[in-house]
Design a protein around this motif. Structure first.
Motif, PDB file in Angstrom:
ATOM      1  N   ILE A 169       0.854  -1.189   0.000  1.00 50.87           N
ATOM      2  CA  ILE A 169       0.000   0.000   0.000  1.00 50.87           C
ATOM      3  C   ILE A 169       0.885   1.231   0.000  1.00 50.87           C
ATOM      4  CG2 ILE A 169      -1.726   1.304   1.295  1.00 50.87           C
ATOM      5  CD1 ILE A 169      -2.702  -1.377   2.452  1.00 50.87           C
ATOM      6  N   ASP A 170       0.615   2.133  -0.947  1.00 48.20           N
ATOM      7  CA  ASP A 170       1.370   3.382  -1.054  1.00 48.20           C
ATOM      8  C   ASP A 170       0.554   4.512  -0.444  1.00 48.20           C
ATOM      9  OD1 ASP A 170       3.404   5.219  -2.034  1.00 48.20           O
ATOM     10  OD2 ASP A 170       1.898   5.839  -3.508  1.00 48.20           O
ATOM     11  N   ILE A 171       1.058   5.123   0.629  1.00 43.40           N
ATOM     12  CA  ILE A 171       0.426   6.293   1.247  1.00 43.40           C
ATOM     13  C   ILE A 171       1.281   7.497   0.897  1.00 43.40           C
ATOM     14  CG2 ILE A 171      -0.235   7.414   3.411  1.00 43.40           C
ATOM     15  CD1 ILE A 171      -0.649   4.621   4.607  1.00 43.40           C
ATOM     16  N   ASN A 172       0.772   8.355   0.012  1.00 49.42           N
ATOM     17  CA  ASN A 172       1.526   9.539  -0.421  1.00 49.42           C
ATOM     18  C   ASN A 172       0.983  10.750   0.326  1.00 49.42           C
ATOM     19  OD1 ASN A 172       2.563  11.822  -1.862  1.00 49.42           O
ATOM     20  ND2 ASN A 172       2.920  10.477  -3.633  1.00 49.42           N
ATOM     21  N   LEU A 173       1.781  11.224   1.292  1.00 49.50           N
ATOM     22  CA  LEU A 173       1.344  12.327   2.146  1.00 49.50           C
ATOM     23  C   LEU A 173       1.417  13.681   1.434  1.00 49.50           C
ATOM     24  CD1 LEU A 173       3.135  11.160   5.429  1.00 49.50           C
ATOM     25  CD2 LEU A 173       0.747  10.806   4.780  1.00 49.50           C
ATOM     26  N   THR A 174       2.087  13.702   0.290  1.00 50.91           N
ATOM     27  CA  THR A 174       2.157  14.950  -0.482  1.00 50.91           C
ATOM     28  C   THR A 174       0.901  15.139  -1.323  1.00 50.91           C
ATOM     29  OG1 THR A 174       4.566  14.871  -0.564  1.00 50.91           O
ATOM     30  CG2 THR A 174       3.461  16.220  -2.230  1.00 50.91           C
ATOM     31  N   THR A 175       0.479  14.066  -1.992  1.00 48.54           N
ATOM     32  CA  THR A 175      -0.714  14.152  -2.857  1.00 48.54           C
ATOM     33  C   THR A 175      -1.986  13.772  -2.122  1.00 48.54           C
ATOM     34  OG1 THR A 175      -0.397  11.871  -3.618  1.00 48.54           O
ATOM     35  CG2 THR A 175       0.689  13.611  -4.888  1.00 48.54           C
ATOM     36  N   ASN A 176      -1.864  13.341  -0.860  1.00 49.70           N
ATOM     37  CA  ASN A 176      -3.018  12.899  -0.060  1.00 49.70           C
ATOM     38  C   ASN A 176      -3.785  11.782  -0.763  1.00 49.70           C
ATOM     39  OD1 ASN A 176      -2.893  16.175   0.436  1.00 49.70           O
ATOM     40  ND2 ASN A 176      -3.153  14.957   2.319  1.00 49.70           N
ATOM     41  N   THR A 177      -3.007  10.784  -1.249  1.00 46.49           N
ATOM     42  CA  THR A 177      -3.637   9.643  -1.923  1.00 46.49           C
ATOM     43  C   THR A 177      -3.126   8.336  -1.341  1.00 46.49           C
ATOM     44  OG1 THR A 177      -1.922   9.608  -3.640  1.00 46.49           O
ATOM     45  CG2 THR A 177      -3.934  10.891  -4.102  1.00 46.49           C
ATOM     46  N   ILE A 178      -3.923   7.282  -1.524  1.00 48.28           N
ATOM     47  CA  ILE A 178      -3.546   5.925  -1.128  1.00 48.28           C
ATOM     48  C   ILE A 178      -3.799   5.018  -2.326  1.00 48.28           C
ATOM     49  CG2 ILE A 178      -5.842   5.522  -0.119  1.00 48.28           C
ATOM     50  CD1 ILE A 178      -4.456   3.630   1.902  1.00 48.28           C
ATOM     51  N   THR A 179      -2.828   4.133  -2.617  1.00 45.66           N
ATOM     52  CA  THR A 179      -2.898   3.296  -3.811  1.00 45.66           C
ATOM     53  C   THR A 179      -2.522   1.867  -3.457  1.00 45.66           C
ATOM     54  OG1 THR A 179      -2.175   5.218  -5.114  1.00 45.66           O
ATOM     55  CG2 THR A 179      -2.109   3.069  -6.214  1.00 45.66           C
ATOM     56  N   ARG A 193      -6.648   6.745  -4.496  1.00 48.49           N
ATOM     57  CA  ARG A 193      -7.873   7.235  -3.874  1.00 48.49           C
ATOM     58  C   ARG A 193      -7.511   8.372  -2.920  1.00 48.49           C
ATOM     59  NH1 ARG A 193     -11.542   5.217  -7.046  1.00 48.49           N
ATOM     60  NH2 ARG A 193     -13.157   5.338  -5.454  1.00 48.49           N
ATOM     61  N   LEU A 194      -8.364   9.357  -2.891  1.00 46.46           N
ATOM     62  CA  LEU A 194      -8.121  10.483  -2.001  1.00 46.46           C
ATOM     63  C   LEU A 194      -8.317  10.086  -0.545  1.00 46.46           C
ATOM     64  CD1 LEU A 194      -9.843  13.366  -3.988  1.00 46.46           C
ATOM     65  CD2 LEU A 194      -7.419  12.778  -3.925  1.00 46.46           C
ATOM     66  N   MET A 195      -7.554  10.719   0.325  1.00 48.84           N
ATOM     67  CA  MET A 195      -7.582  10.375   1.749  1.00 48.84           C
ATOM     68  C   MET A 195      -7.354  11.628   2.579  1.00 48.84           C
ATOM     69  SD  MET A 195      -3.764   8.876   2.320  1.00 48.84           S
ATOM     70  CE  MET A 195      -2.387  10.037   2.379  1.00 48.84           C
ATOM     71  N   VAL A 196      -7.497  11.477   3.879  1.00 49.37           N
ATOM     72  CA  VAL A 196      -7.135  12.522   4.842  1.00 49.37           C
ATOM     73  C   VAL A 196      -6.128  11.912   5.809  1.00 49.37           C
ATOM     74  CG1 VAL A 196      -7.940  14.007   6.706  1.00 49.37           C
ATOM     75  CG2 VAL A 196      -9.332  13.746   4.641  1.00 49.37           C
ATOM     76  N   ASP A 197      -4.972  12.556   5.957  1.00 46.85           N
ATOM     77  CA  ASP A 197      -3.955  12.059   6.884  1.00 46.85           C
ATOM     78  C   ASP A 197      -3.939  12.944   8.130  1.00 46.85           C
ATOM     79  OD1 ASP A 197      -3.037  14.133   5.206  1.00 46.85           O
ATOM     80  OD2 ASP A 197      -0.965  13.715   5.752  1.00 46.85           O
ATOM     81  N   GLY A 198      -2.923  12.797   8.972  1.00 45.01           N
ATOM     82  CA  GLY A 198      -2.863  13.519  10.242  1.00 45.01           C
ATOM     83  C   GLY A 198      -2.697  15.020  10.076  1.00 45.01           C
ATOM     84  N   GLY A 199      -3.403  15.757  10.919  1.00 50.21           N
ATOM     85  CA  GLY A 199      -3.303  17.206  10.887  1.00 50.21           C
ATOM     86  C   GLY A 199      -2.118  17.700  11.688  1.00 50.21           C
ATOM     87  N   THR A 200      -2.028  19.038  11.826  1.00 48.70           N
ATOM     88  CA  THR A 200      -0.917  19.653  12.553  1.00 48.70           C
ATOM     89  C   THR A 200      -0.864  19.134  13.998  1.00 48.70           C
ATOM     90  OG1 THR A 200      -1.159  21.652  11.210  1.00 48.70           O
ATOM     91  CG2 THR A 200       0.091  21.847  13.269  1.00 48.70           C
ATOM     92  N   PHE A 210     -12.425  14.550   0.991  1.00 51.06           N
ATOM     93  CA  PHE A 210     -11.117  13.936   1.173  1.00 51.06           C
ATOM     94  C   PHE A 210     -10.149  14.531   0.168  1.00 51.06           C
ATOM     95  CE2 PHE A 210     -12.434  10.469   3.969  1.00 51.06           C
ATOM     96  CZ  PHE A 210     -13.804  10.444   3.771  1.00 51.06           C
ATOM     97  N   GLY A 211      -8.874  14.466   0.468  1.00 51.63           N
ATOM     98  CA  GLY A 211      -7.868  14.922  -0.465  1.00 51.63           C
ATOM     99  C   GLY A 211      -7.221  16.228  -0.064  1.00 51.63           C
TER     100      GLY A 211
END
Length: 531
Positions: free
Chosen positions: A404-414, A426-433, A493-494
């Protein structure tokens, strides 16, 4: 009057004359039998009578067994052995014992096999008839340990028996110490064993007399001290195995004491120091496993022209320990004082490879019908903003490693299988500040189809940071509390989601996407989180 003195002894022929007469009679009978057989042509028939049976003149236990089968001879030996009674006189007290009580084993079958062992030819049968008596001795063995134990048991309970010196390990002092021996009332087992060994093979009743006397312990304090000193000297030596990366696996004193046993030998007349090689091998194997490293394949994402656009994970070669058995042998040898321990693990390299995967290119697309099946055709969130481009509804297995690829720059998971994209991006939401999602290489280690989530262990319910969310769907943890799960409370998301509205560190997905990833992945699936 008659002169009786001139007529010879009144008690008849002497045993010597009787033996010679019997042998002469056998020889004459044999000659007559051979002549008769030769004249009648019955030599072959005569030999056939002894096929699988004892030859003429064969005796076992003083009994003529000529012409008897192996079963008959074995029965004779077995019956005779069981009838033997041994009278043991110890200190004026008599007791009766069987041969088995004294550790004596009689083998009737082997004895019978010896008695009937011949080729059955006319020449051998007739030759045996000419030779006369053939004595077969019963096959008898003596278990000296059992015999000695019986001898020790002859001492009455009211007598103080000798106690051998012993060596024991003290965990508090981490050393071997001597438990002193003492003299006492007993018998000499060696003399008792010798008497039984000498008389038992005859399979006749016999007596053994043993005096109960003051005897010294067979294992003395001096002998025990010598072996304890040797064991303690070995304990004081540093023992360690060097790992392939220079690390050190030290062998503690207590560990070595677990492996070493100091106990009487089989005869009970000396102390032996032995090492549990299986326990040593198991420990060495565990340490070798700790020094074994699985290769980690690198992953690069490339564009349509094959140009590397992102290094998701650097490759790391692995290693495998190749000499565990040799190291075990060295440890065992050092524990007995044969050689000092100089041991190091040797390893071979397990090369890693680099997988070049297609770089995901998200493009917006309208949502499919809400009635679509998530597992057959994964549906995005109800909001068009939440969805990347459409993907295959049922990706075929490619045979490559799932990751599983979690790209924190593009906010996507593949989802990938080897170098092929099978779902996403697919668009996702990762951790905030302040709650940033962890970066690195991980594996899914814990999964729930539904789970309540809360931070009640850190914050009270009236704290603005407190949260409690029941029934969070399709949760897959990949490091500590970081996981991938559905977020039905979100509509967007995204990248468009403000950082302040990010998660507490988890990867939030539309429920349909979270379900797809849950059904496709499993424990151990690789997760690469990066920017």
């Amino acid at each position: 009057m008659s002169n009786l003195s001139s007529a010879g002894p009144l008690h008849g022929p002497s045993p010597v004359h009787r033996g010679r007469g019997k042998r002469l009679a056998l020889v004459i009978a044999a000659i007559l039998a051979v002549l008769a057989l030769s004249l009648t042509g019955g030599a072959f028939a005569y030999a056939q009578k002894f096929s699988g049976r004892a030859l003429p003149g064969t005796t076992v236990l003083g009994q003529d067994v000529s012409g008897k089968s192996g079963e008959e001879i074995a029965a004779l030996v077995d019956r005779t052995a069981k009838d033997v009674t041994v009278t043991v006189d110890a200190g004026g007290t008599e007791r009766q014992a069987t041969l088995a009580d004294l550790g004596v084993t009689v083998d009737p079958t082997a004895t019978a096999a010896t008695a009937v062992n011949h080729d059955g030819s006319v020449r051998e049968v007739v030759g045996a008839t000419w030779r006369g008596e053939r004595v077969v001795t019963p096959v008898v063995s003596v278990d000296e340990k059992v015999t000695a134990a019986y001898a020790s048991g002859l001492v009455p309970e009211d007598r103080t028996r000798p106690v051998d010196a012993a060596v024991v390990y003290d965990e508090e002092t981490e050393s071997w110490s001597v438990t002193p021996g003492r003299a006492g009332q007993g018998v000499d087992p060696s003399a008792f064993v010798a008497a039984v060994r000498a008389q038992a093979p005859a399979l006749q009743d016999f007596s053994v007399t043993q005096e109960i006397a003051e005897i010294a312990p067979r294992i003395t304090d001096e002998e025990a001290t010598a072996i304890a000193d040797k064991a303690n000297t070995l304990l004081e030596q540093e023992m360690a195995i060097t790992g392939p990366d220079g690390s050190t696996h030290r062998i503690s004193k207590d560990r070595r004491a677990e492996w070493v046993s100091i106990a009487p030998n089989a005869a009970g007349d000396a102390l032996d120091m032995t090492v549990d090689k299986e326990a040593v091998a198991a420990w060495v194997k565990e340490r070798a496993a700790k020094d074994t490293v699985k290769p980690k394949d690198g992953i690069e994402q490339v564009d349509a022209n094959g140009k590397v656009v992102s290094v998701v994970a650097e490759k790391k070669d692995g290693r495998e320990i190749t000499n565990s058995a040799a190291v075990t042998d060295k440890v065992v040898a050092s524990l007995t004082g044969a050689t000092p321990l100089e041991a190091a693990f040797e390893a071979k390299t397990l090369p890693a490879k680099v997988t070049q995967a297609a770089a995901p290119t998200p493009t917006p697309a309208p949502s499919p019908s809400p009635s679509a099946s998530p597992s057959a055709s994964p549906s995005p969130s109800a909001s068009p903003k939440a969805s990347p481009s459409e993907t295959p509804s049922a990706p075929a297995e490619t045979g490559g490693e799932k990751w599983i690829d979690i790209n924190l720059t593009t906010n996507t998971i593949t989802a990938y299988e080897g170098s092929k994209i099978v779902y996403g991006p697919r668009l996702m939401v990762d951790g905030g500040t302040g709650h940033e999602t962890v970066e690195g290489s991980f594996e899914i280690y814990l999964r729930y189809t539904k789970q309540d989530m809360t931070n009640a262990s850190r914050y009270a319910e009236d704290d603005p940071r407190y949260y409690y969310t029941p029934d969070v769907p399709y949760v897959q943890y990949f490091k500590g509390g970081y996981g991938i799960h559905g977020a039905p409370w979100r509509k967007t998301f995204g990248p468009s989601v403000p950082e302040a509205k990010g998660s507490h560190g988890c990867i939030n997905l539309p429920v349909s996407d979270a379900k797809w990833f849950y059904e496709w992945a499993s424990k151990g699936t690789r997760v690469e989180s990066h920017r």
